[in-house]
Design a protein around this motif. Sequence first.
Motif, PDB file in Angstrom:
ATOM      1  N   MET A   1     -11.690   2.619   3.652  1.00  0.00           N
ATOM      2  CA  MET A   1     -12.295   1.941   4.774  1.00  0.00           C
ATOM      3  C   MET A   1     -13.359   2.859   5.345  1.00  0.00           C
ATOM      4  SD  MET A   1     -10.198   1.136   8.301  1.00  0.00           S
ATOM      5  CE  MET A   1      -8.846   2.175   7.856  1.00  0.00           C
ATOM      6  N   ASN A   2     -14.553   2.376   5.403  1.00  0.00           N
ATOM      7  CA  ASN A   2     -15.637   3.146   5.999  1.00  0.00           C
ATOM      8  C   ASN A   2     -15.627   2.936   7.497  1.00  0.00           C
ATOM      9  OD1 ASN A   2     -16.548   4.064   3.510  1.00  0.00           O
ATOM     10  ND2 ASN A   2     -17.725   2.216   3.166  1.00  0.00           N
ATOM     11  N   ALA A   3     -15.951   3.975   8.247  1.00  0.00           N
ATOM     12  CA  ALA A   3     -15.953   3.903   9.706  1.00  0.00           C
ATOM     13  C   ALA A   3     -17.300   4.358  10.226  1.00  0.00           C
ATOM     14  CB  ALA A   3     -14.839   4.771  10.279  1.00  0.00           C
ATOM     15  N   ARG A  27     -12.645  -9.881  16.008  1.00  0.00           N
ATOM     16  CA  ARG A  27     -11.317  -9.725  15.413  1.00  0.00           C
ATOM     17  C   ARG A  27     -11.333  -9.260  13.955  1.00  0.00           C
ATOM     18  NH1 ARG A  27      -6.998 -11.852  18.319  1.00  0.00           N
ATOM     19  NH2 ARG A  27      -7.619 -12.814  20.268  1.00  0.00           N
ATOM     20  N   ASP A  28     -12.478  -9.356  13.296  1.00  0.00           N
ATOM     21  CA  ASP A  28     -12.561  -8.908  11.901  1.00  0.00           C
ATOM     22  C   ASP A  28     -12.774  -7.409  11.776  1.00  0.00           C
ATOM     23  OD1 ASP A  28     -12.198 -11.489  11.014  1.00  0.00           O
ATOM     24  OD2 ASP A  28     -14.342 -11.878  10.770  1.00  0.00           O
ATOM     25  N   LEU A  29     -12.979  -6.744  12.902  1.00  0.00           N
ATOM     26  CA  LEU A  29     -13.180  -5.299  12.914  1.00  0.00           C
ATOM     27  C   LEU A  29     -12.053  -4.628  13.673  1.00  0.00           C
ATOM     28  CD1 LEU A  29     -16.995  -5.211  13.752  1.00  0.00           C
ATOM     29  CD2 LEU A  29     -15.940  -4.839  11.516  1.00  0.00           C
ATOM     30  N   ARG A  30     -11.839  -3.373  13.373  1.00  0.00           N
ATOM     31  CA  ARG A  30     -10.884  -2.559  14.132  1.00  0.00           C
ATOM     32  C   ARG A  30     -11.677  -1.534  14.915  1.00  0.00           C
ATOM     33  NH1 ARG A  30      -6.636   0.138  10.584  1.00  0.00           N
ATOM     34  NH2 ARG A  30      -5.988   0.798  12.633  1.00  0.00           N
ATOM     35  N   ALA A  43     -13.882  -1.155   9.244  1.00  0.00           N
ATOM     36  CA  ALA A  43     -13.709  -2.406   8.513  1.00  0.00           C
ATOM     37  C   ALA A  43     -12.217  -2.616   8.253  1.00  0.00           C
ATOM     38  CB  ALA A  43     -14.475  -2.332   7.199  1.00  0.00           C
ATOM     39  N   PRO A  44     -11.820  -3.842   7.948  1.00  0.00           N
ATOM     40  CA  PRO A  44     -10.407  -4.054   7.593  1.00  0.00           C
ATOM     41  C   PRO A  44     -10.014  -3.157   6.428  1.00  0.00           C
ATOM     42  CG  PRO A  44     -11.542  -6.142   7.876  1.00  0.00           C
ATOM     43  CD  PRO A  44     -12.597  -5.062   7.908  1.00  0.00           C
ATOM     44  N   GLU A  45      -8.735  -2.806   6.369  1.00  0.00           N
ATOM     45  CA  GLU A  45      -8.255  -1.938   5.300  1.00  0.00           C
ATOM     46  C   GLU A  45      -8.249  -2.680   3.972  1.00  0.00           C
ATOM     47  OE1 GLU A  45      -4.481  -0.915   6.911  1.00  0.00           O
ATOM     48  OE2 GLU A  45      -3.621  -2.865   6.558  1.00  0.00           O
ATOM     49  N   GLY A  46      -8.247  -1.922   2.882  1.00  0.00           N
ATOM     50  CA  GLY A  46      -8.157  -2.512   1.556  1.00  0.00           C
ATOM     51  C   GLY A  46      -6.799  -3.164   1.341  1.00  0.00           C
ATOM     52  N   SER A  47      -6.741  -4.059   0.382  1.00  0.00           N
ATOM     53  CA  SER A  47      -5.509  -4.816   0.136  1.00  0.00           C
ATOM     54  C   SER A  47      -4.334  -3.919  -0.226  1.00  0.00           C
ATOM     55  CB  SER A  47      -5.741  -5.846  -0.970  1.00  0.00           C
ATOM     56  OG  SER A  47      -6.746  -6.742  -0.596  1.00  0.00           O
ATOM     57  N   ASP A  48      -4.562  -2.917  -1.081  1.00  0.00           N
ATOM     58  CA  ASP A  48      -3.478  -2.023  -1.494  1.00  0.00           C
ATOM     59  C   ASP A  48      -2.909  -1.266  -0.295  1.00  0.00           C
ATOM     60  OD1 ASP A  48      -1.893  -0.720  -3.645  1.00  0.00           O
ATOM     61  OD2 ASP A  48      -2.982   1.065  -2.966  1.00  0.00           O
ATOM     62  N   ASP A  90      -1.256   3.034  12.365  1.00  0.00           N
ATOM     63  CA  ASP A  90      -0.894   2.064  11.331  1.00  0.00           C
ATOM     64  C   ASP A  90       0.473   1.450  11.607  1.00  0.00           C
ATOM     65  OD1 ASP A  90      -3.263   2.336   9.889  1.00  0.00           O
ATOM     66  OD2 ASP A  90      -2.497   4.066   8.787  1.00  0.00           O
ATOM     67  N   VAL A  91       1.410   2.263  12.056  1.00  0.00           N
ATOM     68  CA  VAL A  91       2.750   1.813  12.436  1.00  0.00           C
ATOM     69  C   VAL A  91       3.160   2.657  13.633  1.00  0.00           C
ATOM     70  CG1 VAL A  91       5.175   1.641  11.709  1.00  0.00           C
ATOM     71  CG2 VAL A  91       3.352   1.246  10.037  1.00  0.00           C
ATOM     72  N   SER A  92       3.820   2.031  14.602  1.00  0.00           N
ATOM     73  CA  SER A  92       4.267   2.808  15.767  1.00  0.00           C
ATOM     74  C   SER A  92       5.509   2.178  16.373  1.00  0.00           C
ATOM     75  CB  SER A  92       3.148   2.923  16.815  1.00  0.00           C
ATOM     76  OG  SER A  92       2.681   1.648  17.194  1.00  0.00           O
ATOM     77  N   TRP A  93       6.138   2.950  17.251  1.00  0.00           N
ATOM     78  CA  TRP A  93       7.383   2.518  17.888  1.00  0.00           C
ATOM     79  C   TRP A  93       7.466   3.168  19.263  1.00  0.00           C
ATOM     80  CZ3 TRP A  93      11.727   5.262  19.548  1.00  0.00           C
ATOM     81  CH2 TRP A  93      12.884   4.514  19.782  1.00  0.00           C
ATOM     82  N   ILE A  94       7.966   2.397  20.225  1.00  0.00           N
ATOM     83  CA  ILE A  94       8.159   2.883  21.589  1.00  0.00           C
ATOM     84  C   ILE A  94       9.598   2.605  22.009  1.00  0.00           C
ATOM     85  CG2 ILE A  94       7.487   2.610  24.016  1.00  0.00           C
ATOM     86  CD1 ILE A  94       4.700   1.762  23.012  1.00  0.00           C
ATOM     87  N   LYS A  95      10.223   3.608  22.590  1.00  0.00           N
ATOM     88  CA  LYS A  95      11.590   3.480  23.096  1.00  0.00           C
ATOM     89  C   LYS A  95      11.655   2.340  24.115  1.00  0.00           C
ATOM     90  CE  LYS A  95      15.249   6.394  24.896  1.00  0.00           C
ATOM     91  NZ  LYS A  95      15.625   7.740  25.328  1.00  0.00           N
ATOM     92  N   LYS A  96      12.714   1.561  24.041  1.00  0.00           N
ATOM     93  CA  LYS A  96      12.860   0.346  24.846  1.00  0.00           C
ATOM     94  C   LYS A  96      12.644   0.584  26.346  1.00  0.00           C
ATOM     95  CE  LYS A  96      16.064  -2.721  23.930  1.00  0.00           C
ATOM     96  NZ  LYS A  96      17.334  -3.460  23.840  1.00  0.00           N
TER      97      LYS A  96
END
Length: 191
Positions: A1-3, A27-30, A43-48, A90-96
């Motif tokens: 992904m190019n930035a 919405r098509d961009l991050r 740009a959106p990430e690659g499929s893989d 990419d992935v995240s978590w927050i304590k309840k």
Amino acid sequence: MNALTISLEPIIELTDEKLFQLCQQNRDLRFERGAQGDITIMAPEGSDTGMRNLGLGSSLWNWNQRKNLGVAFGSSAGFILPNGAMRSPDVSWIKKERWEALTPEQQSKFAPICPDFVIELMSPSDSLSLTQAKMQEYQDNGARLGWLINRRDRQVEIYRIGQPVEILQSPDFLSGEEVLPEFVLDLALIW
């Protein structure tokens, strides 16, 4: 992904609300905003990479459904960190308890909170040094545990508060330690 990174200050003051609106209109961009106000457009990430990110998020989601200790997020969730940066791990978590302390309005936009746990899965075009700087920023802003997964080198960097970065070569599994009790990620999904 190019930035592409641009600076809008002092021409435009991009408040948290304006940044949210900009993201909603494109919405098509991050987008991410650095602590100094610079905007990175990706740009959106690659499929893989997208497939592997879904696997990471699904593993965390399934664990969280069993444990019910917090809230898990995918790569489209943005957070305003204490230093003013807006990041989308990419992935995240927050304590309840931390998540529930936010108002419904705060939860509905870019929540003003640093996740307790973050994962960044490097895309083939990602810069290692920039991704490492982002991981350090998460840690500096309160993330208790972070994993930078570098598929190209089959390496994982583990970020913990108050400790040096630990680098693992070709691990089979990662442990959520005390932050995510009993969470184990099978890296066969990633390699």
